[in-house]
Write a protein that holds these residues in place. Structure first.
Motif, short mmCIF file in Angstrom:
data_model
loop_
_atom_site.label_atom_id
_atom_site.label_comp_id
_atom_site.label_asym_id
_atom_site.label_seq_id
_atom_site.Cartn_x
_atom_site.Cartn_y
_atom_site.Cartn_z
N CYS A 38 0.79 -1.25 -0.03
CA CYS A 38 -0.14 0.10 0.12
C CYS A 38 1.03 1.33 0.11
N ALA A 39 1.94 1.40 0.93
CA ALA A 39 2.78 2.56 0.91
C ALA A 39 3.72 2.77 -0.41
N LEU A 40 3.88 1.60 -1.00
CA LEU A 40 4.74 1.75 -2.33
C LEU A 40 3.86 2.24 -3.52
N ILE A 41 2.51 1.78 -3.48
CA ILE A 41 1.46 1.99 -4.66
C ILE A 41 0.91 3.56 -4.40
N ALA A 42 0.42 3.61 -3.12
CA ALA A 42 -0.15 4.91 -2.73
C ALA A 42 0.45 5.82 -1.63
N ALA A 44 0.95 8.79 -0.83
CA ALA A 44 0.20 10.07 -0.40
C ALA A 44 -0.95 9.64 0.67
N VAL A 45 -1.16 8.17 0.71
CA VAL A 45 -2.30 7.90 1.38
C VAL A 45 -2.08 6.93 2.71
N PHE A 46 -1.08 6.06 2.35
CA PHE A 46 -0.58 5.11 3.44
C PHE A 46 1.02 5.00 3.66
N ASP A 47 1.36 4.82 4.91
CA ASP A 47 2.72 4.67 5.17
C ASP A 47 2.80 3.45 6.02
N LEU A 57 -2.64 4.89 8.04
CA LEU A 57 -3.66 5.48 7.29
C LEU A 57 -3.31 6.77 7.29
N LEU A 58 -2.84 7.44 6.07
CA LEU A 58 -2.40 9.00 6.14
C LEU A 58 -3.68 9.84 6.09
N ASP A 59 -4.44 9.38 4.96
CA ASP A 59 -5.83 10.12 4.69
C ASP A 59 -7.03 9.11 4.50
N PRO A 60 -7.68 8.92 5.35
CA PRO A 60 -9.12 8.15 5.29
C PRO A 60 -10.09 8.47 4.45
N ALA A 61 -9.86 9.80 3.76
CA ALA A 61 -10.82 10.33 2.82
C ALA A 61 -9.89 10.85 1.50
N HIS A 66 -6.02 11.00 -5.98
CA HIS A 66 -5.35 9.75 -5.50
C HIS A 66 -6.13 8.41 -5.27
N HIS A 67 -7.48 8.47 -5.99
CA HIS A 67 -8.28 7.26 -6.04
C HIS A 67 -7.95 6.21 -6.70
N PRO A 68 -7.21 6.36 -8.01
CA PRO A 68 -6.72 5.08 -8.76
C PRO A 68 -5.72 4.34 -7.95
N ALA A 69 -4.71 5.12 -7.47
CA ALA A 69 -3.67 4.54 -6.78
C ALA A 69 -4.15 3.77 -5.58
N THR A 70 -5.06 4.47 -4.75
CA THR A 70 -5.61 4.09 -3.58
C THR A 70 -6.54 2.66 -3.99
N ARG A 71 -7.30 2.71 -5.02
CA ARG A 71 -8.00 1.34 -5.26
C ARG A 71 -6.94 0.38 -5.38
N GLU A 72 -5.87 0.63 -6.52
CA GLU A 72 -4.85 -0.41 -6.54
C GLU A 72 -4.16 -1.05 -5.29
N ALA A 73 -3.68 -0.12 -4.56
CA ALA A 73 -3.38 -0.40 -3.14
C ALA A 73 -4.17 -1.28 -2.31
N ALA A 74 -5.59 -0.91 -2.39
CA ALA A 74 -6.40 -1.86 -1.77
C ALA A 74 -6.59 -3.33 -2.21
N HIS A 75 -6.62 -3.21 -3.55
CA HIS A 75 -6.77 -4.59 -4.21
C HIS A 75 -5.41 -5.40 -4.19
N SER A 76 -4.23 -4.81 -4.07
CA SER A 76 -2.89 -5.57 -3.96
C SER A 76 -2.42 -5.98 -2.70
N CYS A 77 -3.24 -5.45 -1.42
CA CYS A 77 -3.05 -5.82 -0.17
C CYS A 77 -3.02 -7.52 0.13
N PRO A 78 -2.20 -8.19 0.27
CA PRO A 78 -1.92 -9.48 0.38
C PRO A 78 -2.87 -10.15 1.69
N ALA A 79 -3.18 -9.44 2.47
CA ALA A 79 -3.93 -9.58 3.78
C ALA A 79 -5.34 -9.04 3.76
#
Length: 94
Positions: A38-42, A44-47, A57-61, A66-79
Motif C-alpha cells: 500500500c505504501a509503495l503504490i499510494a 500519499a495515502v498510506f505509510d 492510514l495517512l488520509d481516510p478520505a 489519489h483514487h486510482p492508486a488507492t484502489r490499486e493499493a487496496a486490491h493489492s493488499c495480500p492480507a
C-alpha cells in the motif's frame, strides 16, 4: 437498429464520484502483515509504522487524484486489510 439497445460508453480512466460521495478507507492494523504494498503504490495515502511495519492510514478520505492508486493499493493488499467504502468507481464497475 433500436437506439435504446445501444450501450452508453463508460468513461476511460478514473471516475470521480459526485460531491458528497467521497472514497472512504479503513485499514485493519490487526489484519495487516506489513508487506508495504500500500505504501509503495499510494504513498500519499498510506505509510508503514516504524515500530511494527503495519499500515498507517495517512488520509481516510483521499482526494480524487489519489483514487486510482488507492484502489490499486487496496486490491493489492495480500492480507485484505484495506477496505474501500463509498467508492463511486467501484460501484459503477460492478
Amino acid at each position: 437498429m433500436n437506439r435504446s439497445a445501444i450501450a452508453t460508453p463508460r468513461p476511460i480512466g478514473p471516475v470521480a464520484g459526485p460531491e458528497g460521495n467521497p472514497m472512504e478507507l479503513r485499514a485493519d492494523r490487526e489484519r495487516c502483515i506489513g508487506s508495504g504494498m500500500c505504501a509503495l503504490i499510494a504513498p500519499a495515502v498510506f505509510d508503514q509504522d516504524d515500530a511494527d511495519g503495519r499500515v498507517l492510514l495517512l488520509d481516510p478520505a483521499p482526494p480524487a487524484p489519489h483514487h486510482p492508486a488507492t484502489r490499486e493499493a487496496a486490491h493489492s493488499c495480500p492480507a485484505a486489510a484495506i477496505t474501500l467504502s463509498n467508492d463511486y468507481h467501484e460501484q459503477e464497475t460492478r
